[in-house]
Motif scaffolding. Sequence first.
Motif, PDB file in Angstrom:
ATOM      1  N   TYR A 181       0.810  -1.191  -0.008  1.00  0.00           N
ATOM      2  CA  TYR A 181      -0.023  -0.133   0.016  1.00  0.00           C
ATOM      3  C   TYR A 181       0.843   1.192   0.003  1.00  0.00           C
ATOM      4  N   ILE A 182       1.962   1.029   0.846  1.00  0.00           N
ATOM      5  CA  ILE A 182       2.654   2.366   1.049  1.00  0.00           C
ATOM      6  C   ILE A 182       3.448   2.746  -0.274  1.00  0.00           C
ATOM      7  N   GLY A 183       4.097   1.373  -0.964  1.00  0.00           N
ATOM      8  CA  GLY A 183       4.605   1.699  -2.434  1.00  0.00           C
ATOM      9  C   GLY A 183       3.659   2.344  -3.146  1.00  0.00           C
ATOM     10  N   GLN A 184       2.429   1.685  -3.464  1.00  0.00           N
ATOM     11  CA  GLN A 184       1.539   2.124  -4.592  1.00  0.00           C
ATOM     12  C   GLN A 184       1.266   3.763  -4.110  1.00  0.00           C
ATOM     13  N   GLU A 185       1.006   3.921  -3.090  1.00  0.00           N
ATOM     14  CA  GLU A 185       0.765   5.414  -2.678  1.00  0.00           C
ATOM     15  C   GLU A 185       1.828   6.388  -3.141  1.00  0.00           C
ATOM     16  N   ARG A 186       2.802   5.974  -2.914  1.00  0.00           N
ATOM     17  CA  ARG A 186       4.388   6.710  -3.365  1.00  0.00           C
ATOM     18  C   ARG A 186       4.394   6.808  -4.996  1.00  0.00           C
ATOM     19  N   ILE A 187       3.903   5.811  -5.552  1.00  0.00           N
ATOM     20  CA  ILE A 187       4.037   5.900  -7.012  1.00  0.00           C
ATOM     21  C   ILE A 187       2.927   6.563  -7.393  1.00  0.00           C
ATOM     22  N   ARG A 188       1.914   6.278  -6.821  1.00  0.00           N
ATOM     23  CA  ARG A 188       0.733   7.190  -7.566  1.00  0.00           C
ATOM     24  C   ARG A 188       0.803   8.740  -7.303  1.00  0.00           C
ATOM     25  N   PRO A 209       9.179   7.562  -8.333  1.00  0.00           N
ATOM     26  CA  PRO A 209       9.477   6.544  -9.015  1.00  0.00           C
ATOM     27  C   PRO A 209      10.296   5.299  -7.895  1.00  0.00           C
ATOM     28  N   LEU A 210      10.658   4.158  -8.526  1.00  0.00           N
ATOM     29  CA  LEU A 210      11.238   3.099  -7.855  1.00  0.00           C
ATOM     30  C   LEU A 210      12.741   3.594  -7.375  1.00  0.00           C
ATOM     31  N   ILE A 261       7.484  -5.940  -8.359  1.00  0.00           N
ATOM     32  CA  ILE A 261       7.002  -6.247  -9.554  1.00  0.00           C
ATOM     33  C   ILE A 261       5.536  -5.218  -9.895  1.00  0.00           C
ATOM     34  N   ALA A 262       4.625  -5.305  -8.664  1.00  0.00           N
ATOM     35  CA  ALA A 262       3.501  -4.570  -8.837  1.00  0.00           C
ATOM     36  C   ALA A 262       3.730  -3.245  -9.008  1.00  0.00           C
ATOM     37  N   LEU A 263       4.836  -2.644  -8.183  1.00  0.00           N
ATOM     38  CA  LEU A 263       4.969  -1.212  -8.371  1.00  0.00           C
ATOM     39  C   LEU A 263       5.445  -0.742  -9.508  1.00  0.00           C
ATOM     40  N   TYR A 264       6.294  -1.455 -10.187  1.00  0.00           N
ATOM     41  CA  TYR A 264       6.970  -0.993 -11.478  1.00  0.00           C
ATOM     42  C   TYR A 264       5.952  -1.013 -12.459  1.00  0.00           C
ATOM     43  N   MET A 265       4.923  -2.070 -12.302  1.00  0.00           N
ATOM     44  CA  MET A 265       3.750  -2.093 -13.401  1.00  0.00           C
ATOM     45  C   MET A 265       2.790  -0.802 -13.158  1.00  0.00           C
ATOM     46  N   MET A 266       2.721  -0.560 -12.220  1.00  0.00           N
ATOM     47  CA  MET A 266       1.953   0.789 -11.926  1.00  0.00           C
ATOM     48  C   MET A 266       2.890   1.878 -12.232  1.00  0.00           C
ATOM     49  N   GLN A 267       4.080   2.017 -12.165  1.00  0.00           N
ATOM     50  CA  GLN A 267       4.936   3.063 -12.542  1.00  0.00           C
ATOM     51  C   GLN A 267       5.089   3.267 -14.055  1.00  0.00           C
ATOM     52  N   ILE A 279      -3.250  -3.989  -9.806  1.00  0.00           N
ATOM     53  CA  ILE A 279      -3.588  -5.292 -10.131  1.00  0.00           C
ATOM     54  C   ILE A 279      -2.656  -6.273 -10.669  1.00  0.00           C
ATOM     55  N   PHE A 280      -1.378  -5.938 -10.890  1.00  0.00           N
ATOM     56  CA  PHE A 280      -0.481  -6.959 -11.531  1.00  0.00           C
ATOM     57  C   PHE A 280       0.156  -7.583 -10.223  1.00  0.00           C
ATOM     58  N   PHE A 281      -0.473  -8.642  -9.844  1.00  0.00           N
ATOM     59  CA  PHE A 281      -0.027  -9.517  -8.847  1.00  0.00           C
ATOM     60  C   PHE A 281       0.110 -10.890  -9.593  1.00  0.00           C
ATOM     61  N   VAL A 282       1.592 -11.476  -9.612  1.00  0.00           N
ATOM     62  CA  VAL A 282       1.850 -12.409 -10.223  1.00  0.00           C
ATOM     63  C   VAL A 282       2.532 -13.681  -9.146  1.00  0.00           C
ATOM     64  N   SER A 283       2.579 -13.319  -7.802  1.00  0.00           N
ATOM     65  CA  SER A 283       2.993 -14.128  -6.940  1.00  0.00           C
ATOM     66  C   SER A 283       2.315 -15.432  -7.047  1.00  0.00           C
ATOM     67  N   GLU A 284       1.073 -15.718  -7.189  1.00  0.00           N
ATOM     68  CA  GLU A 284       0.225 -16.642  -7.164  1.00  0.00           C
ATOM     69  C   GLU A 284       0.692 -17.765  -8.192  1.00  0.00           C
ATOM     70  N   GLU A 285       0.917 -17.396  -9.329  1.00  0.00           N
ATOM     71  CA  GLU A 285       1.383 -18.128 -10.302  1.00  0.00           C
ATOM     72  C   GLU A 285       2.763 -18.546 -10.257  1.00  0.00           C
ATOM     73  N   LEU A 286       3.831 -17.638  -9.654  1.00  0.00           N
ATOM     74  CA  LEU A 286       4.975 -18.077  -9.061  1.00  0.00           C
ATOM     75  C   LEU A 286       5.144 -19.025  -8.125  1.00  0.00           C
ATOM     76  N   GLU A 287       4.222 -19.134  -7.234  1.00  0.00           N
ATOM     77  CA  GLU A 287       4.423 -19.829  -5.916  1.00  0.00           C
ATOM     78  C   GLU A 287       3.929 -21.303  -6.581  1.00  0.00           C
ATOM     79  N   LYS A 288       3.299 -21.327  -7.514  1.00  0.00           N
ATOM     80  CA  LYS A 288       2.707 -22.756  -8.023  1.00  0.00           C
ATOM     81  C   LYS A 288       3.852 -23.535  -8.560  1.00  0.00           C
ATOM     82  N   GLN A 289       4.871 -22.752  -9.261  1.00  0.00           N
ATOM     83  CA  GLN A 289       6.010 -23.430  -9.743  1.00  0.00           C
ATOM     84  C   GLN A 289       7.179 -22.825  -9.172  1.00  0.00           C
TER      85      GLN A 289
END
Length: 377
Positions: free
Chosen positions: A98-105, A109-110, A229-235, A243-253
Amino acid sequence: MAPIKGVKKLPVSVKTEQAAEIFMKLATVSSEISRLDEKFKHTIVRSDLINTLALKESVQSTRIEGTQVTFTDMVNETHKSEQKQEHIEVLNYRKALYIGQERIRNGYPLTTRLILDLHKVLMEGARGANTDRGEFRKVPNWIGPTKRFEDAVYVPIDAGEIESYLMNWETYANKHPYGEKMDVSHLPVGDFVLDESIHPLLKVAILHAQFESIHPFLDGNGRLGRIIIALYMMQSEQLSSPIFFVSEELEKQRAKYYHLLNETRGNNPKWYNWLNFFLDASQRMAEKLSILLEQADQIAKAGIEKCEGSTEPLVYLMTFRHPNITAVQAAEHAKIAPTTARRTLNSLAEKELLFKDPSQKRNVEYFNYDVLDLFDK
């Protein structure tokens, strides 16, 4: 087998024929993400789902690190005054996100400064909190299946090189302030250079892998790297909402994820396999999110048809943000009186849009199990 040591600085490169394959796949995945973004813009539960998606991401990212907590656990424990250790890690992740998203918003920058700030939040009261929160490691570190150096598969750069490598990482993320091109003299002649101007989806894959390889902290690198990952896709404005949350797919493999990250290290990095893997995971994520949005929209529209007055639809949609809600919480967020909130929630429970445990007499919790079923698959 000797561990891989260190990592080359950015940019990176692949063989020309590999680049052609990557860009063909990139076109498909990028289109899928664009369609997801358009769909998200038009769903009636848009803002309410972001919170729940962030919680799901927080759970999945910490599970990659070996925790056993589930999304349902976190929802069930929402209103508990004391949280278990694993739950604290998930909540810290969401807070840092949340804090990161608010800063980017707000246009920041990262940067290394942001990374240090987020690490401090991430490690508060968590495992490894005895290490330096918000400070780079000052000692050597290694990555492997055990804590013994003899079992290490990767030995990151020396602590004294961290700031130099992160400065290089930051330039790659944001480009040079005066437009100067980054040095590519360390790359094989004839390769296709994936420089700082490449498509953001490839760039974020490279930034994530490189951050994990630099391994600037004693603990929390994996979780922070996935927040990046999520913050850069926002930036980079690839999505209008975070909403770019890819951890679920990474966790599967997970095993493959770690193996391919390790291949990007050392003197002969293999970036092609990692980029392919990341693009595939991103496509699966986009497709799954797209289906979830459609289903959430259908559930919300059907529920609203059963609602009466002006307060019921408002509170009902709020449960897509807070699937476990109390009257106090509903009153605060909807800016209505607690008695009105309680009456509204009871009415929604009578319509079977929410569930409340009849044995609870105080601090009654209301659950939207339709929403929970969507996220706990």
